[in-house]
Enzyme design. Structure first.
Site, PDB file in Angstrom:
ATOM      1  N   GLY A 261       0.762   5.585   1.101  1.00 56.24           N
ATOM      2  CA  GLY A 261       0.054   6.664   1.777  1.00 56.24           C
ATOM      3  C   GLY A 261       0.845   7.937   1.626  1.00 56.24           C
ATOM      4  O   GLY A 261       1.815   7.987   0.864  1.00 56.24           O
TER       5      GLY A 261
ATOM      6  N   GLY B  12       4.580   7.330   2.935  1.00 56.87           N
ATOM      7  CA  GLY B  12       5.492   6.482   2.167  1.00 56.87           C
ATOM      8  C   GLY B  12       4.829   5.259   1.591  1.00 56.87           C
ATOM      9  O   GLY B  12       3.604   5.154   1.552  1.00 56.87           O
TER      10      GLY B  12
ATOM     11  N   LYS C   2       8.120  -0.116   5.664  1.00 57.70           N
ATOM     12  CA  LYS C   2       7.613   1.197   5.243  1.00 57.70           C
ATOM     13  C   LYS C   2       8.810   2.040   4.850  1.00 57.70           C
ATOM     14  O   LYS C   2       9.791   2.126   5.613  1.00 57.70           O
ATOM     15  CB  LYS C   2       6.830   1.837   6.393  1.00 57.70           C
ATOM     16  CG  LYS C   2       6.069   3.098   6.006  1.00 57.70           C
ATOM     17  CD  LYS C   2       5.048   3.452   7.078  1.00 57.70           C
ATOM     18  CE  LYS C   2       4.304   4.729   6.768  1.00 57.70           C
ATOM     19  NZ  LYS C   2       3.258   5.033   7.742  1.00 57.70           N
TER      20      LYS C   2
ATOM     21  N   ASP D 148      -5.741  10.196  13.669  1.00 57.35           N
ATOM     22  CA  ASP D 148      -6.178   9.699  12.358  1.00 57.35           C
ATOM     23  C   ASP D 148      -6.871   8.335  12.517  1.00 57.35           C
ATOM     24  O   ASP D 148      -6.494   7.362  11.868  1.00 57.35           O
ATOM     25  CB  ASP D 148      -4.959   9.572  11.424  1.00 57.35           C
ATOM     26  CG  ASP D 148      -5.350   9.492   9.952  1.00 57.35           C
ATOM     27  OD1 ASP D 148      -6.507   9.838   9.615  1.00 57.35           O
ATOM     28  OD2 ASP D 148      -4.503   9.078   9.134  1.00 57.35           O
TER      29      ASP D 148
ATOM     30  N   GLY E 133       0.828  -1.199   0.000  1.00 61.48           N
ATOM     31  CA  GLY E 133       0.000   0.000   0.000  1.00 61.48           C
ATOM     32  C   GLY E 133       0.862   1.249   0.000  1.00 61.48           C
ATOM     33  O   GLY E 133       2.073   1.175   0.241  1.00 61.48           O
TER      34      GLY E 133
HETATM   35  N1  ATP Z   1       2.498  -3.349   8.965  1.00 64.78           N
HETATM   36  C1  ATP Z   1       1.735  -3.449   7.878  1.00 64.78           C
HETATM   37  N2  ATP Z   1       1.394  -4.655   7.367  1.00 64.78           N
HETATM   38  C2  ATP Z   1       0.615  -4.747   6.261  1.00 64.78           C
HETATM   39  N3  ATP Z   1       0.146  -3.701   5.576  1.00 64.78           N
HETATM   40  C3  ATP Z   1       0.479  -2.470   6.032  1.00 64.78           C
HETATM   41  C4  ATP Z   1       1.274  -2.280   7.196  1.00 64.78           C
HETATM   42  N4  ATP Z   1       1.432  -0.939   7.401  1.00 64.78           N
HETATM   43  C5  ATP Z   1       0.750  -0.347   6.414  1.00 64.78           C
HETATM   44  N5  ATP Z   1       0.179  -1.242   5.582  1.00 64.78           N
HETATM   45  C6  ATP Z   1      -0.633  -0.965   4.383  1.00 64.78           C
HETATM   46  O1  ATP Z   1      -0.098   0.148   3.696  1.00 64.78           O
HETATM   47  C7  ATP Z   1      -1.064   1.222   3.634  1.00 64.78           C
HETATM   48  C8  ATP Z   1      -0.348   2.554   3.875  1.00 64.78           C
HETATM   49  O2  ATP Z   1       0.264   2.507   5.145  1.00 64.78           O
HETATM   50  P1  ATP Z   1       0.223   3.695   6.191  1.00 64.78           P
HETATM   51  O3  ATP Z   1      -1.210   4.009   6.524  1.00 64.78           O
HETATM   52  O4  ATP Z   1       1.114   3.374   7.345  1.00 64.78           O
HETATM   53  O5  ATP Z   1       0.872   4.841   5.306  1.00 64.78           O
HETATM   54  P2  ATP Z   1       0.741   6.412   5.437  1.00 64.78           P
HETATM   55  O6  ATP Z   1       1.637   6.980   4.373  1.00 64.78           O
HETATM   56  O7  ATP Z   1       1.076   6.819   6.845  1.00 64.78           O
HETATM   57  O8  ATP Z   1      -0.790   6.631   5.129  1.00 64.78           O
HETATM   58  P3  ATP Z   1      -1.711   7.930   5.343  1.00 64.78           P
HETATM   59  O9  ATP Z   1      -1.688   8.650   4.050  1.00 64.78           O
HETATM   60  O10 ATP Z   1      -3.072   7.326   5.652  1.00 64.78           O
HETATM   61  O11 ATP Z   1      -1.148   8.687   6.508  1.00 64.78           O
HETATM   62  C9  ATP Z   1      -2.096   0.888   4.722  1.00 64.78           C
HETATM   63  O12 ATP Z   1      -3.386   1.260   4.372  1.00 64.78           O
HETATM   64  C10 ATP Z   1      -2.024  -0.625   4.843  1.00 64.78           C
HETATM   65  O13 ATP Z   1      -2.977  -1.211   3.980  1.00 64.78           O
END
Ligand code: ATP
Length: 332
Positions: A24, A27, A44, A139, A22
């Site tokens: 976001g 990252g 990540k 969030d 995924g």
């Molecule tokens: N530990 C994990 N194991 C499996 N999938 C994960 C994990 N961490 C994140 N993901 C997947 O990756 C996606 C993005 O992760 P995350 O929400 O941490 O990113 P972000 O950049 O902080 O997102 P946002 O834009 O919501 O702040 C999540 O929706 C999830 O589906």
């Protein structure tokens, strides 16, 4: 997606990435495995900002995970390694299952009341735990909850602390004072009314976001779903008005009494006040008891019939019609 990391890569010499899970605002998240033990993990990654004046995002989140790390932190992913690798900040963490938004979609858009009651129990426990450590999520949304893997497959995890903040000032030990003028952070669809109004957030705001989260899991859509796909102050203000106005009141009046009581509790909380987590948990526990349901942690998505026509494809995925078989469109 980072141009450097289009294909499989390794971190620290022992974590081999296999595919993208995924993306976001902070990252990209990859599935990987430890080549020595075979343990599957998530990685990540976030490019190191070119402008040295910009604050590093991933180390901030890692610090929050560190503050939450202790013997009672069930349901918070563990960090296996963090640091820089090439021109990226990297964190290696526990692998989780698909998030609750993906699982709702897999179950044809809505979850049963029984599943929502069981989820509410664990969600409230996670939120109460982080609050007990002086931290706000900032969030709360279905996308930031997921079950664990292996022996943690029945444990709901709260993750993504990129918008988290301390509500206890470490220098005074007191609550961060109220102020107006804070930029709205987190995700507009689930933001509290106070966050819309640029007010400093406190524990009540995480709880209000949890109400919107539970309502969406149960009903499939919130009244402001369409507006929340648009960007800009005009739409944000419209969503805030809907959250405070008759549309949401009507929505609640046609919903379940548990959600109405939950809403009444949120509205009654003042800035800095401790939410009554037990009261909120009790609403769903009573319903489970009344219906004769037990907490067996077997959720809708484990029943093949609920996911028959569902999908794990994201909402914003656009199908290219050139790749859709004609027979599928016109069976004759
Ligand atoms: N530990 C994990 N194991 C499996 N999938 C994960 C994990 N961490 C994140 N993901 C997947 O990756 C996606 C993005 O992760 P995350 O929400 O941490 O990113 P972000 O950049 O902080 O997102 P946002 O834009 O919501 O702040 C999540 O929706 C999830 O589906």
């Amino acid at each position: 997606m980072s141009a450097d990391y289009v294909h499989s890569f390794t971190v620290c010499g022992i974590y081999q990435a296999t595919h993208l899970l995924g993306e976001g605002a902070t990252g990209s998240v990859w599935q990987a495995f430890n080549i020595l033990s075979g343990l599957r993990v998530a990685i990540k990654t976030c490019p190191i900002p070119v402008d040295a004046a910009l604050p590093p995002l991933l180390p901030y989140e890692v610090n929050i995970y560190r503050l939450l790390r202790d013997s009672e932190s069930e349901g918070i992913p563990s960090i296996h390694w963090s640091g820089t690798d090439g021109n990226h900040q990297v964190v290696v963490m526990d692998l989780l299952s698909p998030n609750l938004n993906a699982l709702r979609r897999l179950c044809r858009g809505t979850l049963s009341l029984r599943t929502v009651c069981m989820l509410a129990e664990q969600m409230l426990a996670r939120i109460q735990f982080i609050h007990s450590r002086g931290i706000l999520s900032g969030d709360i949304k279905p996308h930031n909850f997921a079950l664990g893997c292996y022996h943690k497959a029945r444990i709901l995890h709260l993750f993504d602390f990129s918008h988290a903040q301390l509500f206890i000032d470490p220098s005074t030990g007191g609550h961060v004072p109220f102020r107006i003028g804070r930029n709205i952070q987190g995700t507009i669809r689930y933001a509290s009314v106070a966050a819309h109004r640029s007010h400093e957030i406190s524990r009540r705001d995480d709880i209000e976001s949890l109400l919107y989260t539970l309502l969406e899991l149960y009903h499939g859509k919130l009244p402001w779903y369409e507006l929340s796909k648009r960007q800009g102050t005009y739409f944000n203000d419209q969503i805030r008005d809907m959250k405070e106005g008759p549309e949401f009141r009507d929505f609640l009046s046609e919903s379940l009494p548990e959600f109405r009581s939950f809403h009444a509790h949120c509205v009654g909380l003042s800035y800095g006040q401790t939410p009554d987590y037990a009261l909120l948990r009790g609403l769903f526990r009573e319903r489970m008891q009344k219906e004769g349901w037990c907490y067996d942690w077997v959720f809708d998505w484990e029943d093949g019939r609920s996911s028959e026509k569902g999908t794990l494809v994201p909402d914003d995925y656009v199908f290219d019609m050139r790749f859709v078989e004609r027979r599928a469109l016109d069976p004759a």
